[in-house]
Scaffold this motif. Sequence first.
Motif, mmCIF file in Angstrom:
data_model
loop_
_atom_site.group_PDB
_atom_site.id
_atom_site.type_symbol
_atom_site.label_atom_id
_atom_site.label_comp_id
_atom_site.label_asym_id
_atom_site.label_seq_id
_atom_site.Cartn_x
_atom_site.Cartn_y
_atom_site.Cartn_z
ATOM 1 N N VAL A 189 0.847 -1.204 0.000
ATOM 2 C CA VAL A 189 0.000 0.000 0.000
ATOM 3 C C VAL A 189 0.874 1.242 0.000
ATOM 4 C CG1 VAL A 189 -1.674 1.319 1.339
ATOM 5 C CG2 VAL A 189 -1.961 -1.157 1.097
ATOM 6 N N ARG B 56 -7.763 3.494 -3.362
ATOM 7 C CA ARG B 56 -8.256 3.033 -2.062
ATOM 8 C C ARG B 56 -8.875 1.648 -2.145
ATOM 9 N NH1 ARG B 56 -10.142 8.860 -0.476
ATOM 10 N NH2 ARG B 56 -8.354 9.445 0.786
ATOM 11 N N GLU B 57 -9.561 1.361 -3.233
ATOM 12 C CA GLU B 57 -10.181 0.044 -3.376
ATOM 13 C C GLU B 57 -9.120 -1.063 -3.373
ATOM 14 O OE1 GLU B 57 -11.197 2.713 -5.072
ATOM 15 O OE2 GLU B 57 -13.241 2.904 -4.328
ATOM 16 N N ALA C 146 -6.152 -0.770 -1.927
ATOM 17 C CA ALA C 146 -5.636 -0.809 -0.559
ATOM 18 C C ALA C 146 -6.576 -1.622 0.330
ATOM 19 C CB ALA C 146 -5.471 0.606 -0.018
ATOM 20 N N VAL C 147 -7.875 -1.472 0.122
ATOM 21 C CA VAL C 147 -8.852 -2.258 0.877
ATOM 22 C C VAL C 147 -8.595 -3.743 0.658
ATOM 23 C CG1 VAL C 147 -11.298 -2.916 0.973
ATOM 24 C CG2 VAL C 147 -10.656 -0.507 1.033
ATOM 25 N N TYR D 32 -5.446 -4.779 2.722
ATOM 26 C CA TYR D 32 -5.686 -4.747 4.166
ATOM 27 C C TYR D 32 -6.700 -5.809 4.580
ATOM 28 C CZ TYR D 32 -2.877 -0.646 5.236
ATOM 29 O OH TYR D 32 -1.833 0.217 5.437
ATOM 30 N N ALA E 146 -7.069 -0.206 9.896
ATOM 31 C CA ALA E 146 -6.838 0.479 8.618
ATOM 32 C C ALA E 146 -7.956 0.176 7.633
ATOM 33 C CB ALA E 146 -5.489 0.065 8.029
ATOM 34 N N LEU F 248 -10.461 2.841 5.876
ATOM 35 C CA LEU F 248 -10.524 2.919 4.414
ATOM 36 C C LEU F 248 -11.933 2.695 3.884
ATOM 37 C CD1 LEU F 248 -7.244 1.139 3.314
ATOM 38 C CD2 LEU F 248 -7.913 3.484 2.793
ATOM 39 N N GLN G 236 -13.794 5.705 3.337
ATOM 40 C CA GLN G 236 -13.222 6.680 2.415
ATOM 41 C C GLN G 236 -13.289 6.272 0.948
ATOM 42 O OE1 GLN G 236 -9.250 6.951 3.934
ATOM 43 N NE2 GLN G 236 -9.883 7.946 5.818
ATOM 44 N N VAL G 237 -13.815 5.099 0.659
ATOM 45 C CA VAL G 237 -13.893 4.634 -0.728
ATOM 46 C C VAL G 237 -15.043 5.317 -1.446
ATOM 47 C CG1 VAL G 237 -12.757 2.428 -0.317
ATOM 48 C CG2 VAL G 237 -15.228 2.617 -0.031
#
Length: 71
Positions: free
Chosen positions: A16, A24-25, A27-28, A31, A45, A49, A52-53
């Motif tokens: 990430v 962000r997707e 990163a999701v 994580y 995290a 996230l 925030q997507v």
Amino acid sequence: MLAAIRGNLVAARALVKRGAAVNREEAVRWYRIAAEKGHMDAQYALGLLLTQVAQPDETEALRWLKPAADK
């Protein structure tokens, strides 16, 4: 990358941070792998996230934030 796929939080976080997760997707995705293995930092995290997507999922975000807060 293989370590991240196996749920290694350090590897997932490194992907990430170094930009392998281009949004962000993505990163999701990384994580979530570590969070599902029970890593508290990844759960936290991921929960953040998910708020925030493009289409925030507050219910799922709370699902991950609560166990992280309880630890």
